[in-house]
Design an enzyme around this catalytic site. Structure first.
Site, PDB file in Angstrom:
ATOM      1  N   ASP A 111      61.548  91.257 -17.181  1.00  0.00           N
ATOM      2  CA  ASP A 111      61.511  92.290 -16.162  1.00  0.00           C
ATOM      3  C   ASP A 111      61.359  91.557 -14.809  1.00  0.00           C
ATOM      4  OD1 ASP A 111      60.807  94.857 -14.938  1.00  0.00           O
ATOM      5  OD2 ASP A 111      58.769  94.068 -14.912  1.00  0.00           O
ATOM      6  N   ASP A 113      60.010  93.064 -11.199  1.00  0.00           N
ATOM      7  CA  ASP A 113      58.815  93.370 -10.389  1.00  0.00           C
ATOM      8  C   ASP A 113      57.550  93.399 -11.239  1.00  0.00           C
ATOM      9  OD1 ASP A 113      59.736  94.247  -7.513  1.00  0.00           O
ATOM     10  OD2 ASP A 113      61.208  95.028  -8.913  1.00  0.00           O
ATOM     11  N   ASP A 314      55.927  94.443 -17.355  1.00  0.00           N
ATOM     12  CA  ASP A 314      54.615  94.976 -16.962  1.00  0.00           C
ATOM     13  C   ASP A 314      54.574  96.493 -16.848  1.00  0.00           C
ATOM     14  OD1 ASP A 314      56.301  95.061 -14.634  1.00  0.00           O
ATOM     15  OD2 ASP A 314      54.489  95.514 -13.488  1.00  0.00           O
TER      16      ASP A 314
HETATM   17  O1  LIG Z   1      61.959  97.088 -13.730  1.00  0.00           O
HETATM   18  P1  LIG Z   1      61.394  96.352 -12.572  1.00  0.00           P
HETATM   19  O2  LIG Z   1      62.179  95.127 -12.212  1.00  0.00           O
HETATM   20  O3  LIG Z   1      59.933  96.048 -12.748  1.00  0.00           O
HETATM   21  O4  LIG Z   1      61.533  97.344 -11.335  1.00  0.00           O
HETATM   22  C1  LIG Z   1      60.692  98.500 -11.262  1.00  0.00           C
HETATM   23  C2  LIG Z   1      60.563  98.956  -9.835  1.00  0.00           C
HETATM   24  O5  LIG Z   1      60.189  97.805  -9.089  1.00  0.00           O
HETATM   25  C3  LIG Z   1      60.103  97.939  -7.684  1.00  0.00           C
HETATM   26  O6  LIG Z   1      58.959  98.697  -7.351  1.00  0.00           O
HETATM   27  C4  LIG Z   1      57.740  98.102  -7.744  1.00  0.00           C
HETATM   28  O7  LIG Z   1      57.589  96.859  -7.060  1.00  0.00           O
HETATM   29  C5  LIG Z   1      57.487  96.973  -5.605  1.00  0.00           C
HETATM   30  C6  LIG Z   1      57.423  95.574  -5.023  1.00  0.00           C
HETATM   31  O8  LIG Z   1      56.358  94.842  -5.562  1.00  0.00           O
HETATM   32  C7  LIG Z   1      56.264  97.836  -5.239  1.00  0.00           C
HETATM   33  O9  LIG Z   1      56.176  97.990  -3.843  1.00  0.00           O
HETATM   34  C8  LIG Z   1      56.401  99.205  -5.918  1.00  0.00           C
HETATM   35  O10 LIG Z   1      55.238  99.981  -5.685  1.00  0.00           O
HETATM   36  C9  LIG Z   1      56.591  99.044  -7.431  1.00  0.00           C
HETATM   37  O11 LIG Z   1      56.863 100.313  -8.046  1.00  0.00           O
HETATM   38  C10 LIG Z   1      61.353  98.554  -7.110  1.00  0.00           C
HETATM   39  O12 LIG Z   1      61.221  98.754  -5.735  1.00  0.00           O
HETATM   40  C11 LIG Z   1      61.670  99.844  -7.830  1.00  0.00           C
HETATM   41  O13 LIG Z   1      62.830 100.400  -7.312  1.00  0.00           O
HETATM   42  C12 LIG Z   1      61.863  99.510  -9.309  1.00  0.00           C
HETATM   43  O14 LIG Z   1      62.232 100.671 -10.007  1.00  0.00           O
END
Ligand SMILES: O=P(O)(O)OC[C@H]1O[C@H](O[C@H]2O[C@H](CO)[C@@H](O)[C@H](O)[C@H]2O)[C@H](O)[C@@H](O)[C@@H]1O
Length: 374
Positions: A111, A113, A314
């Protein structure tokens, strides 16, 4: 990455048995028809669980008061270490993992983020450290490695920037992989030259027909949330995200209500909760777990006796992938979390630093093994 040349919709929106047979995949991999599990209609975000889900969607940042409480009591550590009895550290279980990998090919799914990059306030500034970049590059040198993210394919590719990986964006609804790596007939696939990487690629986009709808919803969500300070909407092509990390908690009911009201007009879309983010996505039977199965099958790596998949993530959306591995009794789901939570994963890592350490350990192990064999 320019995907504008690609038009895969006609291939995959029709998943009749004939098409499935032509493609040579197991039928279940393609069962992305409209899900029968559509949630009941939501009437009030204050009583339907949305707000509870929003409040528990990400570990709260520690305040000075919390830190003072930590000094007074080590309870949280005790709770965490008790939780680790159920989800042991992937670092301390490393020997167990590599023993099980004997004569098997390890395949890595990551993954983005919260796994490769720490969670930060601004989604546009979620970068990997240089060390993490090297660690990912290192594992990709030795093992087939894929990134499976909720972000758009273009965005996650831009953030990771390694051409040697496989990528799945939009929670697995946008998969790209090099044409040369296929082991099955891809006559029904769209093959396209990826301008940026300058090579032939295969694409799989099971929700292509939803692109206009997602664009429309994205524009509406931007409009309805524009007066809520801190709200931020992202368009991931096959899904959209409404972030509330930077929105005052007292405005969360308002943001939930806005999203709820917009979704009422789109019965073919559904909502999932991420880390301080509401994710709007097509109501199809496709998720990160299906993307893992798809990639393994596409790459000719679905034989459970020869392959050991490892998925590190995560978020709640990663649970679909953990579930696939657990139920198929294959490989390891590894949850990245610094707080105890229920998961379908088998193992855990505390944070991105431990993820990096784990990836580096795999590289060292593989290199030592290769040297021994020579
Ligand atoms: O599947 P992932 O790669 O984990 O993506 C899931 C979401 O990640 C991002 O948002 C998350 O991370 C951001 C930066 O650290 C944070 O600001 C936010 O609160 C988290 O939800 C991304 O911006 C999303 O669009 C993804 O869906």
């Amino acid at each position: 990455m320019d995907l504008s040349l690609v038009d895969a919709s006609s291939v995959f929106t029709d998943c009749t048995p004939t098409n499935q047979t032509l493609l040579g995949f197991h039928a279940s991999v393609f069962s992305h028809s409209i899900s029968k599990n559509k949630p009941a209609k939501l009437d009030d975000v204050r009583s339907n669980g949305w707000l509870d889900a929003m409040q528990s969607s990400s570990p709260r940042k520690k305040t000075l008061k919390d830190i003072a409480i930590d000094f007074a009591s080590d309870d949280s550590d005790i709770v965490y270490y008790s939780w680790m009895l159920k989800y042991p550290s992937a670092l301390s279980s490393f020997h167990h993992i590599v023993n099980r990998a004997h004569k098997k090919m390890i395949v890595i799914f990551l993954d983005y983020d919260g796994t490769l990059s720490p969670i930060v306030d601004d989604p546009n500034r979620a970068f990997m450290s240089i060390d993490m970049h090297s660690a990912v590059k290192g594992v990709a040198k030795h093992f087939p490695t894929a990134i499976i993210s909720g972000r758009s394919l273009d965005k996650v590719y831009e953030l990771v920037g390694l051409t040697e990986l496989f990528y799945a964006g939009s929670h697995g609804m946008d998969i790209i992989f090099p044409a040369k790596d296929t082991s099955i007939s891809y006559t029904s696939y769209i093959q396209s030259t990826n301008k940026q990487q300058g090579k032939e690629v295969n694409l799989f986009q099971p929700a292509k027909e939803f692109i206009p709808m997602i664009n429309e919803v994205f524009r509406t969500l931007v409009e309805v949330t524009k007066d809520i300070p801190g709200a931020f909407v992202e368009n991931h092509k096959f899904c959209a995200s409404v972030h509330y990390r930077n929105v005052e908690e007292k405005s969360w009911p308002m943001i939930a209500q806005c999203v709820h009201d917009v979704l009422k007009d789109y019965p073919r879309l559904t909502l999932t909760h991420g880390r301080k983010v509401l994710e709007i996505r097509p109501l199809i039977d496709w998720d990160k777990g299906k993307a893992v199965e798809f990639l393994l099958e596409s790459l000719g790596l679905s034989n459970t006796n020869d392959v050991l998949p490892i998925y590190i993530g995560d978020d709640r959306t990663d649970e679909d992938a953990f579930k696939v591995l657990r139920e198929g009794n294959r490989g390891y789901g590894i949850l990245v979390s610094s707080v105890p939570k229920e998961s379908k994963a088998f193992l855990s890592l505390r944070d991105t630093l431990e993820v990096k350490e784990f990836l580096n350990s795999l590289v060292i192990w593989k290199e030592q093994l290769s040297n021994t064999i020579i």
